[in-house]
Design an enzyme around this catalytic site. Structure first.
Site, PDB file in Angstrom:
ATOM      1  N   HIS A 106      15.386 -11.148 -18.534  1.00 42.79           N
ATOM      2  CA  HIS A 106      15.846 -10.168 -19.639  1.00 42.79           C
ATOM      3  C   HIS A 106      17.299 -10.552 -20.134  1.00 42.79           C
ATOM      4  O   HIS A 106      17.593 -10.654 -21.315  1.00 42.79           O
ATOM      5  CB  HIS A 106      15.997  -8.876 -18.867  1.00 42.79           C
ATOM      6  CG  HIS A 106      16.404  -7.637 -19.652  1.00 42.79           C
ATOM      7  ND1 HIS A 106      16.686  -6.271 -19.213  1.00 42.79           N
ATOM      8  CD2 HIS A 106      16.566  -7.376 -21.220  1.00 42.79           C
ATOM      9  CE1 HIS A 106      17.058  -5.768 -20.193  1.00 42.79           C
ATOM     10  NE2 HIS A 106      16.914  -6.315 -21.011  1.00 42.79           N
ATOM     11  N   GLU A 109      16.930 -13.468 -22.306  1.00 44.38           N
ATOM     12  CA  GLU A 109      16.417 -12.936 -23.687  1.00 44.38           C
ATOM     13  C   GLU A 109      17.557 -12.566 -24.526  1.00 44.38           C
ATOM     14  O   GLU A 109      17.548 -12.967 -25.709  1.00 44.38           O
ATOM     15  CB  GLU A 109      15.296 -11.856 -23.522  1.00 44.38           C
ATOM     16  CG  GLU A 109      14.959 -11.216 -24.686  1.00 44.38           C
ATOM     17  CD  GLU A 109      14.827  -9.516 -24.633  1.00 44.38           C
ATOM     18  OE1 GLU A 109      15.330  -8.923 -25.440  1.00 44.38           O
ATOM     19  OE2 GLU A 109      14.395  -9.095 -23.534  1.00 44.38           O
ATOM     20  N   HIS A 110      18.427 -11.735 -24.084  1.00 45.59           N
ATOM     21  CA  HIS A 110      19.519 -11.140 -24.855  1.00 45.59           C
ATOM     22  C   HIS A 110      20.449 -12.523 -25.181  1.00 45.59           C
ATOM     23  O   HIS A 110      21.102 -12.605 -26.399  1.00 45.59           O
ATOM     24  CB  HIS A 110      20.531 -10.356 -24.078  1.00 45.59           C
ATOM     25  CG  HIS A 110      20.094  -9.002 -23.947  1.00 45.59           C
ATOM     26  ND1 HIS A 110      20.605  -7.936 -24.420  1.00 45.59           N
ATOM     27  CD2 HIS A 110      18.786  -8.295 -23.363  1.00 45.59           C
ATOM     28  CE1 HIS A 110      19.798  -6.762 -24.163  1.00 45.59           C
ATOM     29  NE2 HIS A 110      18.849  -7.139 -23.718  1.00 45.59           N
ATOM     30  N   GLU A 207      22.104  -1.141 -19.652  1.00 48.54           N
ATOM     31  CA  GLU A 207      20.751  -1.101 -20.180  1.00 48.54           C
ATOM     32  C   GLU A 207      19.823  -0.481 -18.987  1.00 48.54           C
ATOM     33  O   GLU A 207      19.053   0.217 -19.119  1.00 48.54           O
ATOM     34  CB  GLU A 207      20.353  -2.066 -20.839  1.00 48.54           C
ATOM     35  CG  GLU A 207      18.820  -1.828 -21.709  1.00 48.54           C
ATOM     36  CD  GLU A 207      18.325  -2.918 -22.158  1.00 48.54           C
ATOM     37  OE1 GLU A 207      18.782  -4.075 -22.458  1.00 48.54           O
ATOM     38  OE2 GLU A 207      16.898  -3.144 -22.309  1.00 48.54           O
TER      39      GLU A 207
HETATM   40 ZN   LIG Z   1      17.580  -5.571 -23.214  1.00 53.28          ZN
END
Ligand SMILES: [Zn+2]
Length: 1014
Positions: A106, A109-110, A207
Site C-alpha cells: 500500500h 502504491e502511494h 488512512e
Molecule cells: Zn491509500
C-alpha cells in the site's frame, strides 16, 4: 471518495457476483468495426514489438475480441480487449503478496506516484489529473495485487498518461522523503517547534487508522486472515497502524525491485485504439531494459482444516447503533474452490446469489426476516478475491444471547436447501440477471472488465474461460439438466461436509479505542525512548526538510499536457422528442440501448408538510420492498427479478437553475427491462401505485432496522459528504431539505425510529406520503429506447398511465416550490463521533447555475483544490483528501476527508481564499483547472442516461453550452474577483460543520456540539 483520489483500497467485502463480467458501454456499437476486425486478424505465434500473440478470443456476447500476448524477454502478460468503445483503458497490475502487516504494498502504491526518473516532479499522478481529459485515474492495493488503471477518450491523452504510468511503476524515484510523507515518520507535532511532542505522521498511517475504525473493515480483515491463515492473506496488505512503523525505506525499495517487475506484471488495454501502438510504447519506454526474473509471488493453496474453528474479536461500540444491546456480529465462513477453476467459481457465485441475494433467498428469509439483527454480516456470500475462494453467512446488530440461535439458523438453512433445492423460477431469475447485465450499456465497461478479471487473472486463471460468459451459462444449464441435484450436491460438499469452517464473532468493547491508543502510545514511546539527542535533531531537521520540500515551487513543464484547445468547444447535443400522453409530459430519447428500455419518472410535490418530510426517504426505501396488490414482498421480489433490472424510487430535489429560492421536490421512479418484458414491468409499477402494501408491520420493522444500520455504517466512508450537507443546510432552502432527508439529521432520525418498539405512527406517516405521491397528478416521464421499440414502449406507457387514478394536473414544467424568503444562518456545528479522524467542511452561500459567476466559481473550486488545498491539507496536514466544489444547489463548499486536524484545516480553508484573492497562480494553472472541470463535464454518457440532465435538473443543452462558453472565458481577474466577492469571511453567509472526536476547541458556546452517545 471520488475519482480524484490518488488511491483507494478495495474493500475486502467487495463481492464477485455471477454478473461481474458485465458489458457496460459500447458507445460506437453502430459505427465501424475496425478495432474488432484488426484484433480478429492476429494469429497465435505472431511477433509484435517484443511480444508474441498467444490467443485470439472472440467474445461475441460482449461485442469484443480479446488478444492475449506474452513478452518474449520478461514473460510479462498482456491482455488486449478490442471493442468499439472510445473510452479506452490501460491498466498495469502486479501480484503483491506481502508476508507482514507493515502495509508495504500500500505504501509502495502511494510512493510510486511521487515522481519518477522521466517525470521528476512531486506527485506527477495528481498533477496529471489537471493536464488530462481522463475519465478515470486511480490506483489501488487489494489483498494480493496492486493495480494502476486509467481511461480516456482522447488518443493524445492516452499516450501522455501511458507514459506517466509506465515511468511511475517501473522507474519511480522512491526517495526517502516520499516514503516518510506517504508511509510513516516520527516528527514533532508542530514541526517548527522542537519542544512539541514527537508523534507518528504519514498519509498511509493516518488512512489506515481511519479505515481500521470501521467495524466492517475490522470484521472483514479478521475473517480473511483467520480463514486463510497460512500465507499472505493472514496479513493486512493495507497496513496495520501498529505494524506500519516497522517498515524501513530499504524494505520498501526491495519490495519494489522484486514485485514491480515486468516478470510479475499484467498489462491490460481496452477500446478502439490499435493494440500495436500500445505495445510499441510499452516495449520502448519500459520493457526493453529489463531481463527476466523469477518472482516469488505465488500463493500456495490453503491447507484444509480437519476441524472447524471459532474466533472472537472486538470493535469500538457504535454510538449510532439503534439498540446498544444489539451490537454483536457473527458469521460462519467456509473455504471453497480455487478461483483458478473458473467454471466452479461461476457456479459458486450463482449458488451464492441464490442463497443470500434478495428477499426470495433462503438466508434472507431465515436470517433477515427473523428480525433479530439489523443486517447481514459485513462479509456475506461468495468471495472470489482470494486465491482460495470462500463463502460467508451471518448477521450483525444482534444480541450476544442470539449468537447460538444465528449459528443454528445457518446450519438449518444449509440442510434445508440441500434437501429441497431451489425453485426453477429463482434459477431462471439469476440467468435473466446475467442476460440483462450483458445488454445494459454503461460507460465503464473496460474498467469493470479488468477490475473483475484481475483477481483471477492474478493467479493465472484462463482468460478465455472467464470471458466466455455464454459458454459458462450453457455448461451450467447442462449440469442442471444432467443432474437436478447439481446445486444441492454443491451445498452438501461445501457447506455440510466441509470442516474448513470459521465461526467469527465480534462484540464491542468499551475501551477499544483507548486500548488502541495506548498500544500506539506504547509503540511510539519505545521508539522515542531509544532516540538520543542527535536522533532528535535529525527528526527535527527532516521535519523541516519535508515541509520545505512541500512548500517548494516546482517545474511541471516536464509533464506532458493537453491544452484548453484540445477541448471540444461545442457540446454534443442530444436529440429529444417530447409529447403529451393522457395529459402527462413524456420525453423520448432514441438510443442504441441494445434491447433494453429505460423508464424514468418524476412525481413532484408542491409542498411536503414538515412532519412528513423526514419520512420521504424511508418511503422511497421501503415502498418497492413491501409487496403490492395480492403479492407478498417475496412474490413481488421474485417477479421483479424475473422481469426487470430492478424497480427503484428515489428522493428528488433539484435547485432551479436561475433562483436559489425556487426548487422542485418529489420522488423519481427508475427502472429498466428487456424490451420483451417492458409491459410486465409496468404491471408491477401499476400494482405499487394502485395497491401498495403498507400493512405488514414485521416487514417494515426489518426494513427500518436495515436502513438505520446502513446509514450509521455509511458515516466513516461518507463523513465528508455529511459534513458538507450540514454546512449547506443553513444556507439555502434546498440545503435545508437535503440535510433533513439525507444528512446527519436523517441518520439520527432513522436511529430514533429504529429504536422505537411501535412503528404504527411510522406506518401512518408512510401512508400519508403514499397518498401524496402515488398518482399521476404531477408526474412527468422519460423513455430511452432503441428506435425499433419506441412506439411499443410508448403504448405500454400509455396503458400504464391509463391505469392510474386521477387526472394529470401539470401542464407547464417544472412544478416549482417557491420560498418567499429564507434567512441563512452562520452556524458552527460539531458532530462528536468516536473516530480518530475528522471530516471538515465550510459552506458559503453563492449563486445558482445560470448566474454569470457560477462558471468562475466552478473553475476556482478546482484551482484551489489542486493548487492549494491538496498541498496544505493532504501533503502537509496528513489528511486522506480535501478539496472545494461549487454545487448546483448554489453553495460553494470546502471539505477534508479522514483528517487528523480540524481547526487547523479550517484555517487552511481561509488561507486558500487569501491565496486565491492574491493570485499567485499562472495561466497554466488556470488552464489545468479548466481541463480538469471539462474532463468531468465531458465524461461519457451511457445511452440509457442521455437526456437525463434536462429531465431531472431542467438544465438544457443551451444552458450547458452557455456554461461551456463561460468556462472557456474565465480569466485570472475573474477568479480573484469571485474569491473576494463570495468566499472572504466578511463577504457572504457561511457555515462550518465537522464530524470527529471530542475536541477542546468546540467547547466554547460558539459551537453546537451534537453527541449521539446513548
Ligand atoms: Zn491509500
Amino acid at each position: 471518495m471520488h475519482k480524484l483520489n490518488s488511491s483507494s483500497r478495495l474493500l475486502r467485502s467487495l463481492r464477485r457476483c455471477p454478473t461481474s463480467v458485465q458489458p457496460l458501454s459500447s458507445l460506437r456499437l453502430y459505427s465501424s468495426v475496425s478495432a474488432l476486425k484488426t484484433a480478429e486478424g492476429y494469429r497465435p505465434g505472431q511477433k509484435l514489438h517484443g511480444f508474441t500473440v498467444e490467443k485470439v478470443i472472440p467474445v461475441p456476447e460482449l461485442y469484443m475480441t480479446a488478444v492475449t500476448l506474452s513478452h518474449d524477454v520478461t514473460q510479462a502478460k498482456y491482455l488486449h480487449a478490442a471493442r468499439e468503445d472510445s473510452n479506452n483503458v490501460f491498466s498495469v497490475g502486479f501480484r503483491t503478496t506481502p508476508m507482514d502487516s507493515t502495509g508495504v504494498p500500500h505504501i509502495l502504491e502511494h510512493t510510486t506516484l511521487c515522481g519518477s526518473q522521466r517525470y521528476p516532479c512531486r506527485d506527477p499522478f495528481f498533477k496529471m489529473l489537471n493536464r488530462s481529459l481522463s475519465t478515470f485515474m486511480n490506483a489501488w492495493t487489494a489483498s494480493d495485487y496492486t493495480m494502476y488503471p486509467f481511461s480516456t477518450q482522447n488518443p493524445t491523452d492516452f499516450n501522455n498518461l501511458l507514459s506517466v504510468y509506465l515511468d511511475a511503476v517501473f522507474y519511480p524515484r522512491l526517495r526517502e522523503l516520499d516514503f516518510r510523507q506517504e508511509g510513516w515518520r516520527l516528527e514533532h507535532e508542530n514541526n517548527e517547534d522542537s519542544h512539541s511532542p514527537i508523534i507518528f505522521k504519514g498519509v498511509v498511517f493516518n488512512e489506515m487508522k481511519g479505515a481500521m475504525t470501521s467495524p466492517e473493515q475490522i470484521f472483514a480483515q479478521h475473517c480473511q486472515s483467520s480463514l486463510l491463515p497460512s500465507h499472505t492473506y493472514s496479513h493486512n496488505s493495507g497496513g496495520d497502524p501498529l505494524h506500519i512503523p516497522r517498515l524501513t525505506w530499504q524494505q520498501l525499495k526491495e519490495f519494489h525491485a522484486t514485485h514491480y517487475h515486468p516478470s510479475n506484471a499484467r498489462f491490460f488495454t481496452y477500446g478502439d485504439l490499435p493494440l500495436e501502438g500500445h505495445l510499441k510504447v510499452i516495449q520502448g519506454q519500459a520493457l526493453q531494459s529489463f531481463s527476466r526474473i523469477t518472482p516469488d509471488t505465488e500463493v500456495p493453496p490453503e491447507k484444509h482444516w480437519t476441524q472447524p474453528r471459532e474466533k472472537h474479536v472486538h470493535c469500538a461500540p457504535d454510538p449510532m447503533a439503534a439498540d446498544p444491546e444489539k451490537q454483536t456480529t457473527v458469521s460462519v465462513s467456509f473455504l471453497l474452490n480455487s478461483i483458478t477453476d473458473s467454471f466452479e467459481a461461476f457456479t459458486m457465485s450463482i449458488l451464492s446469489h441464490l442463497l443470500v441475494s434478495g428477499p426470495t433467498s433462503p438466508f434472507y428469509q431465515a436470517l433477515i426476516e427473523a428480525n433479530i439483527g439489523s443486517a447481514y454480516s459485513p462479509v456475506i456470500g461468495y468471495d472470489g478475491s482470494t486465491k482460495d475462494s470462500s463463502f460467508s453467512a451471518g448477521l450483525q446488530g444482534i444480541k450476544m444471547d442470539d449468537v447460538e440461535r444465528v449459528k443454528t439458523i445457518i446450519q438449518d438453512t444449509f440442510r434445508k436447501v440441500a434437501e429441497t433445492g431451489f425453485e426453477d423460477e429463482r434459477i431462471e431469475a439469476v440467468l435473466h440477471k446475467i442476460e440483462i447485465s450483458q445488454k445494459h450499456q454503461s460507460t465503464t465497461f473496460g474498467l469493470n472488465l479488468i477490475a473483475s478479471l484481475m483477481q483471477s487473472w492474478n493467479h493465472d486463471t484462463s482468460l478465455a474461460d472467464m470471458l466466455r460468459v455464454n459458454e459458462n451459462v450453457e455448461r451450467f444449464q447442462k449440469c442442471l439438466a444432467d443432474n437436478p441435484r447439481f446445486l444441492q450436491d454443491k451445498v452438501e460438499e461445501y457447506f455440510l461436509k466441509n470442516d474448513h469452517k470459521l465461526t467469527l464473532m465480534m462484540t464491542p468493547k468499551d475501551n477499544y479505542k483507548e486500548e488502541l491508543e495506548q498500544e500506539e502510545e506504547r509503540v511510539l514511546g519505545s521508539m522515542v525512548a531509544e532516540l538520543n539527542r542527535e536522533d532528535k535533531q535529525v527528526i527535527y531537521d527532516k521535519g523541516l526538510e519535508l515541509a520545505n520540500e512541500q512548500n517548494e515551487e516546482e517545474d511541471l513543464s516536464v509533464l506532458p499536457t493537453l491544452r484548453v484547445s484540445d477541448i471540444e468547444p461545442e457540446l454534443k447535443r442530444t436529440l429529444l422528442d417530447v409529447r403529451q400522453i393522457d395529459g402527462v409530459h413524456v420525453q423520448c430519447c432514441e438510443q442504441p440501448t441494445n434491447g433494453i428500455t429505460y423508464f424514468r419518472a418524476v412525481a413532484s410535490l408542491q409542498s411536503v408538510p414538515d412532519d412528513l418530510l423526514p419520512f420521504v426517504p424511508l418511503f422511497c426505501n421501503v415502498i418497492t420492498k413491501m409487496g403490492a396488490a395480492d403479492m407478498t414482498f417475496n412474490e413481488f421480489a421474485q417477479w421483479e427479478e424475473l422481469k426487470t433490472g430492478g424497480l427503484m424510487i428515489g428522493r428528488h430535489i433539484c435547485q432551479h437553475p436561475d433562483d436559489v429560492l425556487m426548487f422542485e421536490q418529489g420522488v423519481t421512479l427508475n427502472s429498466f427491462s428487456l424490451d420483451r418484458n417492458f409491459k410486465d414491468m409496468f404491471s408491477l409499477w401499476t400494482d405499487i401505485f394502485n395497491s401498495p402494501n403498507l400493512e405488514d408491520m414485521d416487514r417494515l420493522t426489518t426494513l427500518v432496522r436495515m436502513r438505520a444500520s446502513e446509514l450509521a455504517m455509511s458515516i466513516p466512508d461518507m463523513g465528508h459528504a455529511y459534513a458538507m450537507k450540514h454546512a449547506g443546510s443553513s444556507l439555502s432552502p434546498v440545503g435545508r431539505i437535503q440535510e433533513i432527508c439525507g444528512g446527519m439529521t436523517q441518520v439520527s432520525f432513522m436511529r430514533t425510529i429504529a429504536e422505537s418498539s411501535d412503528l404504527t405512527d411510522t406506518m401512518n406517516k408512510l401512508r400519508q406520503v403514499a397518498a401524496l405521491i402515488l398518482n399521476k397528478k404531477t408526474m412527468r416521464c422519460a423513455l430511452n429506447s432503441g428506435p425499433a421499440f419506441m412506439d411499443e414502449a410508448l403504448n405500454n406507457l400509455e396503458n400504464f398511465l391509463g391505469s392510474l387514478p386521477g387526472k394529470a394536473e401539470q401542464t407547464g414544467l417544472p412544478l416549482l416550490t417557491k420560498v418567499d424568503s429564507f434567512n441563512p444562518e452562520c452556524l458552527k456545528t460539531h458532530f462528536e463521533l468516536p473516530f480518530p479522524v475528522n471530516y471538515v467542511s465550510r459552506g458559503v452561500q453563492a449563486v445558482p447555475y445560470t448566474h454569470t459567476d457560477f462558471a468562475k466559481l466552478r473553475i476556482l473550486a478546482r484551482l484551489m483544490s489542486a493548487k492549494f488545498l491538496h498541498r496544505e491539507i493532504r501533503e502537509k496536514g496528513g489528511a486522506y483528501g480535501s478539496g472545494a466544489s461549487m454545487g448546483t444547489e448554489g453553495s460553494f463548499k470546502f471539505y477534508s476527508y479522514r483528517d487528523p486536524n480540524s481547526l487547523q484545516t479550517l484555517e487552511a480553508f481561509d488561507r486558500s481564499v487569501e491565496w486565491a484573492i492574491e493570485g499567485p497562480f499562472s495561466q497554466q494553472d488556470i488552464d489545468e483547472a479548466k481541463l480538469s472541470v471539462f474532463s468531468a463535464v465531458d465524461a461519457p454518457v451511457a445511452p440509457s442516461d442521455k437526456g437525463m440532465t434536462l429531465f431531472t435538473s431542467h438544465i438544457s443543452d443551451d444552458m450547458r453550452q452557455e456554461q461551456r462558453r463561460r468556462m472557456f472565458a474565465v480569466t485570472k481577474e475573474d477568479l480573484q474577483t469571485v474569491a473576494q466577492k463570495y468566499l472572504a469571511h466578511e463577504a457572504q453567509m457561511d457555515s462550518v460543520s465537522f464530524l470527529g472526536p471530542e475536541n477542546l476547541a468546540t467547547t466554547s458556546d460558539k459551537w453546537n456540539v451534537h453527541r449521539e452517545s446513548s
